[in-house]
Design a protein around this motif. Sequence first.
Motif, PDB file in Angstrom:
ATOM      1  N   GLY A 139     -33.622 -75.874 -15.824  1.00 36.44           N
ATOM      2  CA  GLY A 139     -34.101 -74.514 -16.048  1.00 36.44           C
ATOM      3  C   GLY A 139     -33.075 -73.564 -16.618  1.00 36.44           C
ATOM      4  O   GLY A 139     -33.377 -72.391 -16.841  1.00 36.44           O
ATOM      5  N   HIS A 140     -31.868 -74.044 -16.881  1.00 31.52           N
ATOM      6  CA  HIS A 140     -30.829 -73.193 -17.447  1.00 31.52           C
ATOM      7  C   HIS A 140     -30.835 -73.280 -18.974  1.00 31.52           C
ATOM      8  O   HIS A 140     -31.542 -74.100 -19.570  1.00 31.52           O
ATOM      9  N   LEU A 141     -30.012 -72.457 -19.606  1.00 37.54           N
ATOM     10  CA  LEU A 141     -29.986 -72.413 -21.068  1.00 37.54           C
ATOM     11  C   LEU A 141     -29.342 -73.650 -21.669  1.00 37.54           C
ATOM     12  O   LEU A 141     -29.665 -74.041 -22.784  1.00 37.54           O
ATOM     13  N   GLY A 142     -28.420 -74.254 -20.954  1.00 37.64           N
ATOM     14  CA  GLY A 142     -27.720 -75.417 -21.470  1.00 37.64           C
ATOM     15  C   GLY A 142     -27.678 -76.519 -20.431  1.00 37.64           C
ATOM     16  O   GLY A 142     -28.366 -76.449 -19.403  1.00 37.64           O
ATOM     17  N   PRO A 143     -26.892 -77.579 -20.676  1.00 41.02           N
ATOM     18  CA  PRO A 143     -26.787 -78.673 -19.704  1.00 41.02           C
ATOM     19  C   PRO A 143     -26.378 -78.148 -18.330  1.00 41.02           C
ATOM     20  O   PRO A 143     -25.497 -77.293 -18.221  1.00 41.02           O
ATOM     21  N   PHE A 144     -27.019 -78.676 -17.287  1.00 44.22           N
ATOM     22  CA  PHE A 144     -26.676 -78.229 -15.942  1.00 44.22           C
ATOM     23  C   PHE A 144     -25.306 -78.752 -15.539  1.00 44.22           C
ATOM     24  O   PHE A 144     -24.489 -78.025 -14.985  1.00 44.22           O
ATOM     25  N   VAL A 145     -25.060 -80.026 -15.806  1.00 41.52           N
ATOM     26  CA  VAL A 145     -23.727 -80.600 -15.650  1.00 41.52           C
ATOM     27  C   VAL A 145     -23.416 -81.379 -16.920  1.00 41.52           C
ATOM     28  O   VAL A 145     -24.323 -81.781 -17.655  1.00 41.52           O
ATOM     29  N   THR A 146     -22.141 -81.587 -17.190  1.00 37.94           N
ATOM     30  CA  THR A 146     -21.735 -82.213 -18.441  1.00 37.94           C
ATOM     31  C   THR A 146     -20.834 -83.411 -18.177  1.00 37.94           C
ATOM     32  O   THR A 146     -20.555 -83.756 -17.035  1.00 37.94           O
ATOM     33  N   ILE A 147     -20.371 -84.039 -19.257  1.00 38.71           N
ATOM     34  CA  ILE A 147     -19.363 -85.086 -19.155  1.00 38.71           C
ATOM     35  C   ILE A 147     -18.018 -84.520 -19.608  1.00 38.71           C
ATOM     36  O   ILE A 147     -17.959 -83.493 -20.287  1.00 38.71           O
ATOM     37  N   THR A 148     -16.945 -85.195 -19.211  1.00 38.60           N
ATOM     38  CA  THR A 148     -15.605 -84.684 -19.495  1.00 38.60           C
ATOM     39  C   THR A 148     -15.294 -84.692 -20.990  1.00 38.60           C
ATOM     40  O   THR A 148     -14.763 -83.722 -21.532  1.00 38.60           O
ATOM     41  N   SER A 149     -15.616 -85.797 -21.650  1.00 39.79           N
ATOM     42  CA  SER A 149     -15.217 -85.936 -23.044  1.00 39.79           C
ATOM     43  C   SER A 149     -15.944 -84.928 -23.920  1.00 39.79           C
ATOM     44  O   SER A 149     -17.171 -84.834 -23.918  1.00 39.79           O
ATOM     45  N   GLY A 150     -15.163 -84.153 -24.671  1.00 43.55           N
ATOM     46  CA  GLY A 150     -15.728 -83.132 -25.545  1.00 43.55           C
ATOM     47  C   GLY A 150     -15.850 -81.766 -24.916  1.00 43.55           C
ATOM     48  O   GLY A 150     -16.237 -80.815 -25.593  1.00 43.55           O
ATOM     49  N   SER A 151     -15.522 -81.639 -23.625  1.00 42.58           N
ATOM     50  CA  SER A 151     -15.668 -80.348 -22.946  1.00 42.58           C
ATOM     51  C   SER A 151     -14.596 -79.368 -23.412  1.00 42.58           C
ATOM     52  O   SER A 151     -13.399 -79.657 -23.333  1.00 42.58           O
ATOM     53  N   LEU A 152     -15.036 -78.212 -23.886  1.00 47.90           N
ATOM     54  CA  LEU A 152     -14.137 -77.165 -24.366  1.00 47.90           C
ATOM     55  C   LEU A 152     -14.129 -76.016 -23.364  1.00 47.90           C
ATOM     56  O   LEU A 152     -15.178 -75.452 -23.041  1.00 47.90           O
ATOM     57  N   PHE A 153     -12.928 -75.688 -22.877  1.00 49.84           N
ATOM     58  CA  PHE A 153     -12.746 -74.600 -21.919  1.00 49.84           C
ATOM     59  C   PHE A 153     -11.799 -73.555 -22.484  1.00 49.84           C
ATOM     60  O   PHE A 153     -10.761 -73.917 -23.056  1.00 49.84           O
TER      61      PHE A 153
END
Length: 292
Positions: A139-153
């Motif tokens: 129900g959120h705008l994007g993925p609720f949880v993600t994977i590590t690879s490719g994560s930009l912080f």
Amino acid sequence: MNSNRICGIVVTYHPISEHLDNIRTLRSQVDKVIVVDNASNADEVEGLRSLQAELALILVENHENMGIGYALNQGVRWALEHDYKWINTFDQDSCVTEGYMRAMIEDFEQLATEMPLGLLVPRYRDPLTGEFRRFRTEGHLGPFVTITSGSLFPADVIRTCGPFVEELFMYGIDDEYSLRLRQRGFEIAQSKKALLLHLDGESRVVRGFGRELFTVTNHSALARYYANRNRFWLIRRYARSYPLWCMRLALDGVKETVKIVAAERQKRIKLVRIFQGIKDGMFGRTGKTHLS
């Protein structure tokens, strides 16, 4: 985009030549790459050292496998100490495509004007199957949880939310960080433009009655232990905050176990490790296991 503000972190474990090529491609799009190696053999480490000389990498050599969370934190600490604005984490078998980093930064900055964005992931395509990874949004705008690879912080988000949980060792580290971000009021989104080529494991399609029935991943018995231990560790920690997600996580574990019984090799030892993992997770046990 000012590329000298971006640091890429790659965790390696027995890398092959294709993984070194992935690092070369990443290096062309960021100012600095930190490679953290988790106890690869002498020849593999020598290859990383040659790559370090070629690309001016930062290479951290762990002499035993310290786990994904520990390795990520080593890279993150370096990036924070050297004042990088952006931190992008990667698996060794992921490869950025042309214009990847520019698209990620542009999308992040645009989306951050619309929401308190803490983490952005790209679109993921398996280079072997051509399939795109899909995420649940809950129900959120994007993925609720993600994977590590490719994560930009942004670095400031990591300073606010703290380091990765090292005690999980492997599996669930990305889920835990996603949930922690959400608890701190941040949103997660997926870029529409950036594409990452990311291998989705050694999957095998099981067929019957003239059609595809389901897919099995053929993970090792040890991997099954960690996945189930950390699954129930997460449920213990986040069930009150995210009950629906935790219920689905438990159901996913049941489905995986049924598939193992139906179609995977080494069923007995995998089932033993699954139940050991569930027991340890329910009791909150973490860290590197001595099981094999």
